[in-house]
Design a protein around this motif. Structure first.
Motif, PDB file in Angstrom:
ATOM      1  N   ASN A 100      32.375  30.514  92.426  1.00 22.30           N
ATOM      2  CA  ASN A 100      31.718  31.820  92.379  1.00 22.30           C
ATOM      3  C   ASN A 100      31.334  32.273  90.966  1.00 22.30           C
ATOM      4  N   ILE A 101      31.606  31.460  89.972  1.00 21.03           N
ATOM      5  CA  ILE A 101      31.240  31.873  88.612  1.00 21.03           C
ATOM      6  C   ILE A 101      29.728  31.726  88.421  1.00 21.03           C
ATOM      7  N   GLU A 102      29.205  32.491  87.480  1.00 22.52           N
ATOM      8  CA  GLU A 102      27.776  32.446  87.150  1.00 22.52           C
ATOM      9  C   GLU A 102      27.541  31.314  86.147  1.00 22.52           C
ATOM     10  N   ALA A 103      26.537  30.498  86.440  1.00 23.16           N
ATOM     11  CA  ALA A 103      26.179  29.402  85.533  1.00 23.16           C
ATOM     12  C   ALA A 103      25.099  29.896  84.585  1.00 23.16           C
ATOM     13  N   ASP A 104      25.384  29.818  83.277  1.00 20.59           N
ATOM     14  CA  ASP A 104      24.411  30.306  82.309  1.00 20.59           C
ATOM     15  C   ASP A 104      23.764  29.186  81.493  1.00 20.59           C
ATOM     16  N   ASN A 105      24.232  27.942  81.662  1.00 23.66           N
ATOM     17  CA  ASN A 105      23.548  26.839  80.987  1.00 23.66           C
ATOM     18  C   ASN A 105      23.502  25.634  81.922  1.00 23.66           C
ATOM     19  N   ASP A 106      22.785  24.593  81.505  1.00 24.50           N
ATOM     20  CA  ASP A 106      22.567  23.423  82.355  1.00 24.50           C
ATOM     21  C   ASP A 106      23.861  22.650  82.622  1.00 24.50           C
ATOM     22  N   GLN A 107      24.728  22.579  81.635  1.00 24.29           N
ATOM     23  CA  GLN A 107      25.980  21.846  81.836  1.00 24.29           C
ATOM     24  C   GLN A 107      26.837  22.529  82.908  1.00 24.29           C
ATOM     25  N   THR A 108      26.912  23.821  82.871  1.00 24.54           N
ATOM     26  CA  THR A 108      27.697  24.573  83.845  1.00 24.54           C
ATOM     27  C   THR A 108      27.094  24.423  85.236  1.00 24.54           C
ATOM     28  N   THR A 110      25.319  21.879  86.345  1.00 22.35           N
ATOM     29  CA  THR A 110      25.597  20.513  86.803  1.00 22.35           C
ATOM     30  C   THR A 110      27.050  20.394  87.269  1.00 22.35           C
ATOM     31  N   LEU A 111      27.934  20.985  86.519  1.00 22.91           N
ATOM     32  CA  LEU A 111      29.354  20.970  86.883  1.00 22.91           C
ATOM     33  C   LEU A 111      29.563  21.682  88.224  1.00 22.91           C
ATOM     34  N   LEU A 112      28.914  22.826  88.405  1.00 22.40           N
ATOM     35  CA  LEU A 112      29.033  23.567  89.665  1.00 22.40           C
ATOM     36  C   LEU A 112      28.471  22.770  90.841  1.00 22.40           C
ATOM     37  N   GLN A 113      27.374  22.037  90.627  1.00 21.88           N
ATOM     38  CA  GLN A 113      26.812  21.217  91.704  1.00 21.88           C
ATOM     39  C   GLN A 113      27.802  20.126  92.116  1.00 21.88           C
ATOM     40  N   GLY A 114      28.431  19.504  91.138  1.00 20.39           N
ATOM     41  CA  GLY A 114      29.444  18.489  91.448  1.00 20.39           C
ATOM     42  C   GLY A 114      30.633  19.099  92.182  1.00 20.39           C
ATOM     43  N   MET A 115      31.054  20.290  91.765  1.00 20.12           N
ATOM     44  CA  MET A 115      32.172  20.963  92.426  1.00 20.12           C
ATOM     45  C   MET A 115      31.810  21.339  93.864  1.00 20.12           C
ATOM     46  N   GLU A 116      30.547  21.754  94.086  1.00 22.23           N
ATOM     47  CA  GLU A 116      30.099  22.097  95.428  1.00 22.23           C
ATOM     48  C   GLU A 116      30.126  20.874  96.340  1.00 22.23           C
ATOM     49  N   MET A 117      29.740  19.720  95.813  1.00 28.24           N
ATOM     50  CA  MET A 117      29.779  18.493  96.613  1.00 28.24           C
ATOM     51  C   MET A 117      31.220  18.137  96.986  1.00 28.24           C
ATOM     52  N   VAL A 118      32.129  18.256  96.034  1.00 29.96           N
ATOM     53  CA  VAL A 118      33.545  17.983  96.305  1.00 29.96           C
ATOM     54  C   VAL A 118      34.084  18.991  97.320  1.00 29.96           C
ATOM     55  N   HIS A 119      33.700  20.246  97.171  1.00 29.68           N
ATOM     56  CA  HIS A 119      34.133  21.295  98.087  1.00 29.68           C
ATOM     57  C   HIS A 119      33.654  21.005  99.506  1.00 29.68           C
ATOM     58  N   ARG A 120      32.365  20.631  99.653  1.00 25.88           N
ATOM     59  CA  ARG A 120      31.836  20.308 100.980  1.00 25.88           C
ATOM     60  C   ARG A 120      32.581  19.136 101.612  1.00 25.88           C
TER      61      ARG A 120
END
Length: 186
Positions: A100-108, A110-120
Protein backbone atom coordinates in the motif's frame (compact mmCIF):
# COMPACT_ATOMS: atom_id res chain seq x y z
CA UNK A 1 -55.97 -111.10 65.14
CA UNK A 2 -54.40 -113.30 62.70
CA UNK A 3 -50.79 -113.16 61.82
CA UNK A 4 -51.50 -111.87 58.36
CA UNK A 5 -53.43 -108.93 59.71
CA UNK A 6 -50.63 -108.09 62.12
CA UNK A 7 -48.08 -108.16 59.30
CA UNK A 8 -50.27 -105.90 57.18
CA UNK A 9 -50.62 -103.47 60.06
CA UNK A 10 -46.87 -103.41 60.66
CA UNK A 11 -46.21 -102.75 56.98
CA UNK A 12 -48.75 -99.93 56.95
CA UNK A 13 -47.16 -98.33 60.01
CA UNK A 14 -43.66 -98.42 58.42
CA UNK A 15 -44.79 -96.69 55.20
CA UNK A 16 -45.43 -92.98 55.45
CA UNK A 17 -48.98 -91.92 55.11
CA UNK A 18 -49.77 -89.92 51.99
CA UNK A 19 -52.81 -87.68 51.86
CA UNK A 20 -54.51 -87.39 48.57
CA UNK A 21 -53.62 -83.66 48.43
CA UNK A 22 -49.88 -84.15 49.04
CA UNK A 23 -47.63 -84.70 46.08
CA UNK A 24 -44.72 -87.02 45.74
CA UNK A 25 -42.30 -84.07 45.84
CA UNK A 26 -43.62 -82.89 49.20
CA UNK A 27 -43.36 -86.33 50.69
CA UNK A 28 -39.92 -87.21 49.33
CA UNK A 29 -38.53 -83.66 48.94
CA UNK A 30 -37.63 -84.08 45.26
CA UNK A 31 -38.88 -82.35 42.14
CA UNK A 32 -39.58 -84.38 39.13
CA UNK A 33 -36.84 -84.26 36.50
CA UNK A 34 -39.03 -82.41 34.02
CA UNK A 35 -39.40 -79.38 36.29
CA UNK A 36 -35.65 -79.31 37.00
CA UNK A 37 -34.90 -79.39 33.28
CA UNK A 38 -37.39 -76.54 32.67
CA UNK A 39 -35.78 -74.43 35.41
CA UNK A 40 -32.30 -75.08 34.03
CA UNK A 41 -33.49 -74.28 30.51
CA UNK A 42 -35.04 -70.97 31.58
CA UNK A 43 -31.89 -70.08 33.54
CA UNK A 44 -29.71 -70.84 30.52
CA UNK A 45 -32.05 -68.85 28.27
CA UNK A 46 -31.78 -65.85 30.62
CA UNK A 47 -27.96 -66.08 30.56
CA UNK A 48 -28.01 -66.32 26.77
CA UNK A 49 -30.26 -63.25 26.50
CA UNK A 50 -27.98 -61.31 28.83
CA UNK A 51 -24.91 -62.32 26.80
CA UNK A 52 -26.61 -61.30 23.55
CA UNK A 53 -27.53 -57.90 25.04
CA UNK A 54 -23.97 -57.33 26.22
CA UNK A 55 -22.68 -58.29 22.78
CA UNK A 56 -25.08 -55.91 21.04
CA UNK A 57 -24.18 -53.04 23.38
CA UNK A 58 -20.48 -53.71 22.90
CA UNK A 59 -20.91 -53.81 19.13
CA UNK A 60 -22.87 -50.53 19.18
CA UNK A 61 -20.16 -48.92 21.33
CA UNK A 62 -17.50 -50.10 18.90
CA UNK A 63 -19.47 -48.77 15.89
CA UNK A 64 -19.84 -45.39 17.62
CA UNK A 65 -16.13 -45.35 18.44
CA UNK A 66 -15.24 -46.17 14.84
CA UNK A 67 -17.53 -43.41 13.50
CA UNK A 68 -16.09 -40.89 15.96
CA UNK A 69 -12.51 -41.77 14.99
CA UNK A 70 -13.37 -41.52 11.27
CA UNK A 71 -14.97 -38.11 11.81
CA UNK A 72 -11.94 -36.90 13.78
CA UNK A 73 -9.57 -38.16 11.06
CA UNK A 74 -11.63 -36.44 8.35
CA UNK A 75 -11.55 -33.18 10.33
CA UNK A 76 -7.79 -33.50 10.82
CA UNK A 77 -7.31 -34.04 7.11
CA UNK A 78 -9.68 -31.22 6.18
CA UNK A 79 -8.01 -28.70 8.52
CA UNK A 80 -4.46 -30.08 8.47
CA UNK A 81 -2.99 -26.79 7.26
CA UNK A 82 -4.76 -24.58 9.80
CA UNK A 83 -1.73 -24.14 12.08
CA UNK A 84 0.53 -23.15 9.17
CA UNK A 85 -2.05 -20.74 7.77
CA UNK A 86 -2.55 -19.15 11.19
CA UNK A 87 1.20 -18.55 11.38
CA UNK A 88 1.29 -17.09 7.84
CA UNK A 89 -1.55 -14.59 8.30
CA UNK A 90 0.49 -11.92 10.17
CA UNK A 91 3.17 -12.10 7.46
CA UNK A 92 0.45 -11.77 4.80
CA UNK A 93 -0.93 -8.71 6.63
CA UNK A 94 2.52 -7.10 6.66
CA UNK A 95 2.95 -7.95 2.98
CA UNK A 96 -0.34 -6.18 2.15
CA UNK A 97 0.66 -3.11 4.20
CA UNK A 98 3.93 -2.95 2.28
CA UNK A 99 2.04 -3.07 -1.02
CA UNK A 100 0.00 0.00 0.00
CA UNK A 101 2.96 2.38 -0.03
CA UNK A 102 3.21 5.06 -2.71
CA UNK A 103 5.90 4.49 -5.32
CA UNK A 104 7.72 7.71 -6.17
CA UNK A 105 10.54 6.36 -8.35
CA UNK A 106 11.12 3.57 -10.88
CA UNK A 107 13.03 1.33 -8.49
CA UNK A 108 10.21 1.40 -5.95
CA UNK A 109 7.63 0.73 -8.68
CA UNK A 110 9.64 -2.28 -9.92
CA UNK A 111 10.00 -3.57 -6.38
CA UNK A 112 6.25 -3.18 -5.79
CA UNK A 113 5.47 -5.08 -9.01
CA UNK A 114 7.66 -7.97 -7.85
CA UNK A 115 6.00 -7.91 -4.42
CA UNK A 116 2.55 -7.95 -6.06
CA UNK A 117 3.50 -11.04 -8.07
CA UNK A 118 4.72 -12.80 -4.91
CA UNK A 119 1.55 -11.71 -3.09
CA UNK A 120 -0.69 -13.10 -5.87
CA UNK A 121 1.14 -16.45 -5.87
CA UNK A 122 0.89 -16.62 -2.08
CA UNK A 123 -2.87 -15.89 -2.22
CA UNK A 124 -3.32 -18.55 -4.95
CA UNK A 125 -1.47 -21.13 -2.84
CA UNK A 126 -3.73 -20.34 0.11
CA UNK A 127 -6.83 -20.60 -2.09
CA UNK A 128 -5.75 -24.08 -3.21
CA UNK A 129 -5.70 -25.09 0.45
CA UNK A 130 -9.24 -23.75 0.90
CA UNK A 131 -8.45 -20.36 2.46
CA UNK A 132 -10.58 -17.41 1.47
CA UNK A 133 -10.85 -13.85 2.71
CA UNK A 134 -14.03 -12.87 4.52
CA UNK A 135 -16.00 -10.12 2.79
CA UNK A 136 -16.71 -7.39 5.29
CA UNK A 137 -17.37 -3.86 3.97
CA UNK A 138 -21.02 -3.39 3.04
CA UNK A 139 -22.04 -6.71 4.61
CA UNK A 140 -24.34 -7.12 7.58
CA UNK A 141 -22.39 -7.58 10.80
CA UNK A 142 -22.01 -11.26 11.70
CA UNK A 143 -20.36 -11.92 15.08
CA UNK A 144 -19.08 -15.27 13.79
CA UNK A 145 -17.22 -13.61 10.91
CA UNK A 146 -16.54 -10.10 12.17
CA UNK A 147 -15.02 -8.61 15.29
CA UNK A 148 -16.41 -5.13 15.92
CA UNK A 149 -13.78 -2.79 17.35
CA UNK A 150 -15.57 0.51 16.62
CA UNK A 151 -19.04 1.89 15.98
CA UNK A 152 -20.04 4.86 13.91
CA UNK A 153 -23.13 6.66 12.67
CA UNK A 154 -23.09 6.95 8.90
CA UNK A 155 -26.32 7.64 7.03
CA UNK A 156 -24.87 6.15 3.85
CA UNK A 157 -25.02 2.69 5.44
CA UNK A 158 -27.88 0.82 7.03
CA UNK A 159 -28.04 -0.23 10.64
CA UNK A 160 -25.67 -3.02 11.74
CA UNK A 161 -23.66 -2.88 8.49
CA UNK A 162 -19.86 -3.04 8.33
CA UNK A 163 -18.50 0.36 7.28
CA UNK A 164 -14.74 -0.20 7.36
CA UNK A 165 -12.34 -3.13 7.65
CA UNK A 166 -9.17 -2.71 9.74
CA UNK A 167 -7.80 -6.24 9.37
CA UNK A 168 -8.87 -8.93 6.92
CA UNK A 169 -10.48 -12.06 8.22
CA UNK A 170 -9.97 -15.53 6.75
CA UNK A 171 -11.84 -18.82 6.57
CA UNK A 172 -10.39 -22.27 5.98
CA UNK A 173 -13.13 -24.13 4.12
CA UNK A 174 -16.09 -23.60 6.49
CA UNK A 175 -14.13 -22.71 9.65
CA UNK A 176 -13.26 -19.13 10.57
CA UNK A 177 -9.54 -18.90 11.28
CA UNK A 178 -9.52 -15.21 12.06
CA UNK A 179 -12.53 -12.86 12.10
CA UNK A 180 -12.31 -9.50 10.33
CA UNK A 181 -11.70 -6.50 12.58
CA UNK A 182 -14.32 -3.96 11.52
CA UNK A 183 -16.13 -0.70 12.22
CA UNK A 184 -19.92 -1.16 12.35
CA UNK A 185 -22.68 1.36 11.70
CA UNK A 186 -25.19 1.74 14.51
Amino acid sequence: MSEETKNDQELNEEQPKVDNEETVEEVFGEEPQEEQATDELSELQAKLDESENRYLRLRADFDNFRRRINAENEAKEKYRSQALITELLPALDNFERALNIEADNDQTKTLLQGMEMVHRSLIEALKKEGVEAIDAVGQEFDPHMHQAVMQTEDEAYGSNVVVEEFQKGYKLKDRVIRPSMVKVNQ
